[in-house]
Design an enzyme around this catalytic site. Structure first.
Site, PDB file in Angstrom:
ATOM      1  N   ASN A 153       8.922  -5.520  36.890  1.00 51.20           N
ATOM      2  CA  ASN A 153       8.696  -4.844  35.603  1.00 51.20           C
ATOM      3  C   ASN A 153       7.312  -4.215  35.466  1.00 51.20           C
ATOM      4  OD1 ASN A 153       7.496  -7.345  35.356  1.00 51.20           O
ATOM      5  ND2 ASN A 153       8.016  -7.594  33.207  1.00 51.20           N
ATOM      6  N   GLU A 249       3.146 -17.226  37.056  1.00 53.01           N
ATOM      7  CA  GLU A 249       3.347 -16.613  35.737  1.00 53.01           C
ATOM      8  C   GLU A 249       4.832 -16.293  35.657  1.00 53.01           C
ATOM      9  OE1 GLU A 249       1.213 -16.599  33.433  1.00 53.01           O
ATOM     10  OE2 GLU A 249      -0.635 -16.975  34.526  1.00 53.01           O
ATOM     11  N   CYS A 283       7.726 -10.089  30.128  1.00 55.32           N
ATOM     12  CA  CYS A 283       7.673 -11.549  29.957  1.00 55.32           C
ATOM     13  C   CYS A 283       7.231 -11.871  28.542  1.00 55.32           C
ATOM     14  CB  CYS A 283       6.713 -12.156  30.967  1.00 55.32           C
ATOM     15  SG  CYS A 283       5.051 -11.491  30.861  1.00 55.32           S
TER      16      CYS A 283
HETATM   17  P1  NAP Z   1      12.099 -12.455  40.384  1.00 55.34           P
HETATM   18  O1  NAP Z   1      13.494 -12.102  40.718  1.00 55.34           O
HETATM   19  O2  NAP Z   1      11.752 -13.885  40.269  1.00 55.34           O
HETATM   20  O3  NAP Z   1      11.204 -11.742  41.516  1.00 55.34           O
HETATM   21  C1  NAP Z   1       9.801 -11.773  41.465  1.00 55.34           C
HETATM   22  C2  NAP Z   1       9.243 -11.561  42.851  1.00 55.34           C
HETATM   23  O4  NAP Z   1       9.592 -12.672  43.675  1.00 55.34           O
HETATM   24  C3  NAP Z   1       9.788 -10.323  43.574  1.00 55.34           C
HETATM   25  O5  NAP Z   1       8.771  -9.768  44.355  1.00 55.34           O
HETATM   26  C4  NAP Z   1      10.877 -10.911  44.442  1.00 55.34           C
HETATM   27  O6  NAP Z   1      11.178 -10.130  45.569  1.00 55.34           O
HETATM   28  C5  NAP Z   1      10.209 -12.199  44.859  1.00 55.34           C
HETATM   29  N1  NAP Z   1      11.120 -13.234  45.371  1.00 55.34           N
HETATM   30  C6  NAP Z   1      12.444 -13.382  45.165  1.00 55.34           C
HETATM   31  N2  NAP Z   1      12.890 -14.480  45.821  1.00 55.34           N
HETATM   32  C7  NAP Z   1      11.828 -15.025  46.428  1.00 55.34           C
HETATM   33  C8  NAP Z   1      11.633 -16.168  47.256  1.00 55.34           C
HETATM   34  N3  NAP Z   1      12.629 -16.986  47.599  1.00 55.34           N
HETATM   35  N4  NAP Z   1      10.396 -16.428  47.701  1.00 55.34           N
HETATM   36  C9  NAP Z   1       9.357 -15.613  47.384  1.00 55.34           C
HETATM   37  N5  NAP Z   1       9.489 -14.522  46.618  1.00 55.34           N
HETATM   38  C10 NAP Z   1      10.699 -14.236  46.149  1.00 55.34           C
HETATM   39  O7  NAP Z   1      11.637 -11.763  39.022  1.00 55.34           O
HETATM   40  P2  NAP Z   1      11.866 -10.263  38.541  1.00 55.34           P
HETATM   41  O8  NAP Z   1      13.309 -10.087  38.202  1.00 55.34           O
HETATM   42  O9  NAP Z   1      11.218  -9.323  39.493  1.00 55.34           O
HETATM   43  O10 NAP Z   1      10.979 -10.247  37.202  1.00 55.34           O
HETATM   44  C11 NAP Z   1      11.470 -10.647  35.965  1.00 55.34           C
HETATM   45  C12 NAP Z   1      11.034 -12.061  35.639  1.00 55.34           C
HETATM   46  O11 NAP Z   1       9.641 -12.183  35.802  1.00 55.34           O
HETATM   47  C13 NAP Z   1      11.313 -12.444  34.183  1.00 55.34           C
HETATM   48  O12 NAP Z   1      11.753 -13.770  34.130  1.00 55.34           O
HETATM   49  C14 NAP Z   1       9.941 -12.318  33.528  1.00 55.34           C
HETATM   50  O13 NAP Z   1       9.785 -13.083  32.363  1.00 55.34           O
HETATM   51  C15 NAP Z   1       9.059 -12.762  34.630  1.00 55.34           C
HETATM   52  N6  NAP Z   1       7.715 -12.223  34.442  1.00 55.34           N
HETATM   53  C16 NAP Z   1       6.725 -13.069  34.054  1.00 55.34           C
HETATM   54  C17 NAP Z   1       5.445 -12.599  33.827  1.00 55.34           C
HETATM   55  C18 NAP Z   1       4.323 -13.489  33.380  1.00 55.34           C
HETATM   56  O14 NAP Z   1       3.187 -13.075  33.543  1.00 55.34           O
HETATM   57  N7  NAP Z   1       4.575 -14.658  32.826  1.00 55.34           N
HETATM   58  C19 NAP Z   1       5.183 -11.240  34.009  1.00 55.34           C
HETATM   59  C20 NAP Z   1       6.215 -10.406  34.402  1.00 55.34           C
HETATM   60  C21 NAP Z   1       7.477 -10.905  34.626  1.00 55.34           C
HETATM   61  P3  NAP Z   1      12.466  -9.181  45.585  1.00 55.34           P
HETATM   62  O15 NAP Z   1      12.208  -8.146  44.577  1.00 55.34           O
HETATM   63  O16 NAP Z   1      12.485  -8.694  46.968  1.00 55.34           O
HETATM   64  O17 NAP Z   1      13.639 -10.045  45.232  1.00 55.34           O
HETATM   65  O1  G3H Z   2       6.086  -8.856  31.774  1.00 58.22           O
HETATM   66  C1  G3H Z   2       5.052  -9.469  31.607  1.00 58.22           C
HETATM   67  C2  G3H Z   2       3.788  -8.775  31.460  1.00 58.22           C
HETATM   68  O2  G3H Z   2       2.749  -9.641  31.825  1.00 58.22           O
HETATM   69  C3  G3H Z   2       3.657  -8.244  30.066  1.00 58.22           C
HETATM   70  O3  G3H Z   2       2.506  -7.535  29.913  1.00 58.22           O
HETATM   71  O4  G3H Z   2       2.381  -7.776  27.428  1.00 58.22           O
HETATM   72  O5  G3H Z   2       0.942  -6.166  28.646  1.00 58.22           O
HETATM   73  O6  G3H Z   2       3.392  -5.768  28.399  1.00 58.22           O
HETATM   74  P1  G3H Z   2       2.281  -6.759  28.516  1.00 58.22           P
END
Ligand code: NAP
Ligand code: G3H
Length: 474
Positions: A153, A249, A283
């Site tokens: 994202n 995160e 997030c």
């Molecule tokens: P995701 O599916 O967990 O993927 C995140 C990253 O991890 C991607 O680079 C992904 O690679 C990689 N990955 C997947 N499986 C893995 C494994 N087994 N080992 C190591 N890396 C692996 O998350 P997303 O769909 O990209 O992002 C959405 C989620 O992120 C939401 O839940 C959101 O709330 C959370 N998020 C949290 C924050 C925060 O700061 N708290 C910020 C942004 C997003 P691939 O793309 O190759 O699968």
């Molecule tokens: O998706 C998670 C990001 O850390 C959110 O950042 O609140 O600046 O959009 P933002």
């Protein structure tokens, strides 16, 4: 079709296996990225390890010059990178260019902040008279090889927020961008390459997390894992990391709590912007509204008016609501809406979906029995839960498995501060939507939302370790 390459040991390199990246907007083919093999990862790790001594030996001032140059290049290229980013993750073009710009600022700030990483000294005699001749010189040292893994994202900004603090702290970086977002990630890497960063200091690894993820996490050369993504993958990372330090995160279920004395017009505007920007794929998006009964009808009406103003469609026309990342996500979001509908939720704006484009949906009369009350949809759906008191709101907030952020809307500041102190989250916003920035603020999640603290200064601290050198002056 454009063939993208990884940046390893100062060279752009291919892999035999490729992944084709399609746009979630219209399935246009955007290019191929390499799917790196384990052997190629090993070679990249070796290069990083070799580059570490010379990089950490530079002064922070010298390292900062590379970061400033990379940030300037990003700024110069913000339109072209923003265009690819918008296509790759279906983010509005203005927000996509804004993400690149924000990243350039973040890198400049990290470069500056790195100059202010001070050590400390302690005198033993202040604790124990017999130790008065002992002095501890406390220094900050890099942790070594940082593995930075970013989500789709914010493929540029949430990558830069790891890479820049790691580099300025004297670490070398292995960067794994999200697969959907990897072209944008590689363009970020190109800015560092074109800034002349020494070979091996910054390397990229593309490939599906499901295939290469475990291997890179468990890789013995990795000293620190800085991961942003979903809670289930984050939990897996935590297990595989062993005793190595990590930063996680993860997901969130941020609540906006609205009390009877709130400025409802202001609250409605903030909530809708917080919930629906980038179609709820943040997030920190507001993912539930908890409103006290006295003002629930009024707030619901105002929210409905604001949601009805949102435009839907093409990111290149800067519509508010754009396609979610893929059809699988859209189907998951639809499941949450259907579950809520079947249990009595009231649609204030009608649910509609065409493939991965979902119209903004406001659901009222949501109850704790519905999955949408607890789960993170990561899409343009906002549930309203009516509560009888602030105590009930607090209980519902804290029952969540997540603990990222919350907002409270009230004019009663003492009450807001008391409420904030009882909330189990990393950040509380008073009379404003939840959000990560400004990027120098501490940003953290507790419970299922993560471990460790981001934010430029905090990230540098996390990715450097203390060393105490003790000497005796007698
Ligand atoms: P995701 O599916 O967990 O993927 C995140 C990253 O991890 C991607 O680079 C992904 O690679 C990689 N990955 C997947 N499986 C893995 C494994 N087994 N080992 C190591 N890396 C692996 O998350 P997303 O769909 O990209 O992002 C959405 C989620 O992120 C939401 O839940 C959101 O709330 C959370 N998020 C949290 C924050 C925060 O700061 N708290 C910020 C942004 C997003 P691939 O793309 O190759 O699968
Ligand atoms: O998706 C998670 C990001 O850390 C959110 O950042 O609140 O600046 O959009 P933002």
């Amino acid at each position: 079709m454009k063939q993208y390459q990884n940046y390893i040991d100062g060279k752009w390199v291919d892999s035999e296996k490729k992944i084709t990246i399609y746009s979630p907007i219209n399935q246009e083919e955007l290019g191929n990225v390499p799917a790196m093999s384990q052997e190629e990862v090993d070679k990249a790790m070796e290069a990083a390890r070799k580059a570490l001594p010379a990089w950490r030996a530079l002064s922070a001032y010298e390292r900062a010059q590379y970061l400033h140059r990379a940030a300037d290049i990003l700024e110069e290229r913000k339109e072209s990178i923003g265009e690819i980013l918008a296509k790759e993750v279906a983010k509005g073009i203005k927000a996509s260019i804004g993400e690149v710009d924000r990243s350039a600022h973040l890198i400049h700030y990290a470069a500056e902040e790195g100059l202010r990483v001070y050590g400390a000294s302690l005198e033993g005699g202040t604790y124990e008279p017999a130790a008065k001749t002992k002095i501890s010189l406390i220094r900050r040292e890099p942790v070594g090889i940082v593995l930075a893994i970013a989500p789709y994202n914010y493929p540029v900004n949430l990558s830069a927020s790891k890479i820049a603090p790691a580099l300025i702290g004297g670490n070398v970086v292995m960067f794994k961008p999200p697969t959907q977002g990897s072209i944008s990630g590689l363009l970020l890497a190109q800015a560092f390459a074109d800034a002349g960063i020494p070979a091996g200091v910054f390397n990229t690894i593309t490939g599906r997390g499901s295939e290469i993820g475990d291997y890179i996490i468990e890789h013995p050369e990795v000293n620190f894992i800085n991961f942003t993504g979903s809670t289930p993958i984050g939990q897996k990372v935590g297990k595989l990391a062993g005793i190595r330090p990590i930063m996680l995160e993860l997901g969130g279920k941020d609540a906006a709590v609205v009390l009877s004395d709130a400025d409802l017009d202001h609250a409605a505007k903030e909530i809708v912007s917080g919930a629906f920007s980038y179609s709820g794929q943040r997030c920190t998006a507001i993912k539930r509204v908890l409103v006290v009964n006295e003002v629930a009808d009024q707030l619901a009406e105002k929210l409905q008016t604001e949601v009805e103003k949102l435009t839907v469609g093409d990111p290149f026309e800067n519509k508010d609501i754009t396609p979610v990342i893929d059809e699988q996500s859209a189907v998951f979001i639809e499941g949450l809406v259907q579950d809520a509908q079947s249990k009595g939720a009231v649609e204030l704006t009608p649910y509609k979906r065409e493939k991965n484009l979902i119209w903004p949906t406001l659901l009222d009369e949501v109850t704790p029995e519905m999955d949408i009350a607890w789960e993170e949809p990561f899409g343009p759906v906002l549930p309203i839960i009516r509560v009888s008191s602030i105590e009930e709101a607090l209980e519902l907030c804290n029952q969540s498995e997540y603990g990222l952020q919350s907002s409270i809307f009230t004019k009663n500041y003492p009450l807001a501060f008391e409420f904030a102190s009882k909330l189990e989250v990393g950040t509380v916003h008073i009379n404003a939507k939840t959000q990560r920035g400004p990027d120098n603020f501490p940003f953290l999640g507790i419970k299922g939302s993560g471990a460790g603290v981001q934010g430029i200064k905090y990230s540098i601290e996390a990715m450097t370790k203390l060393k105490s050198v003790v000497f005796d002056i007698q």
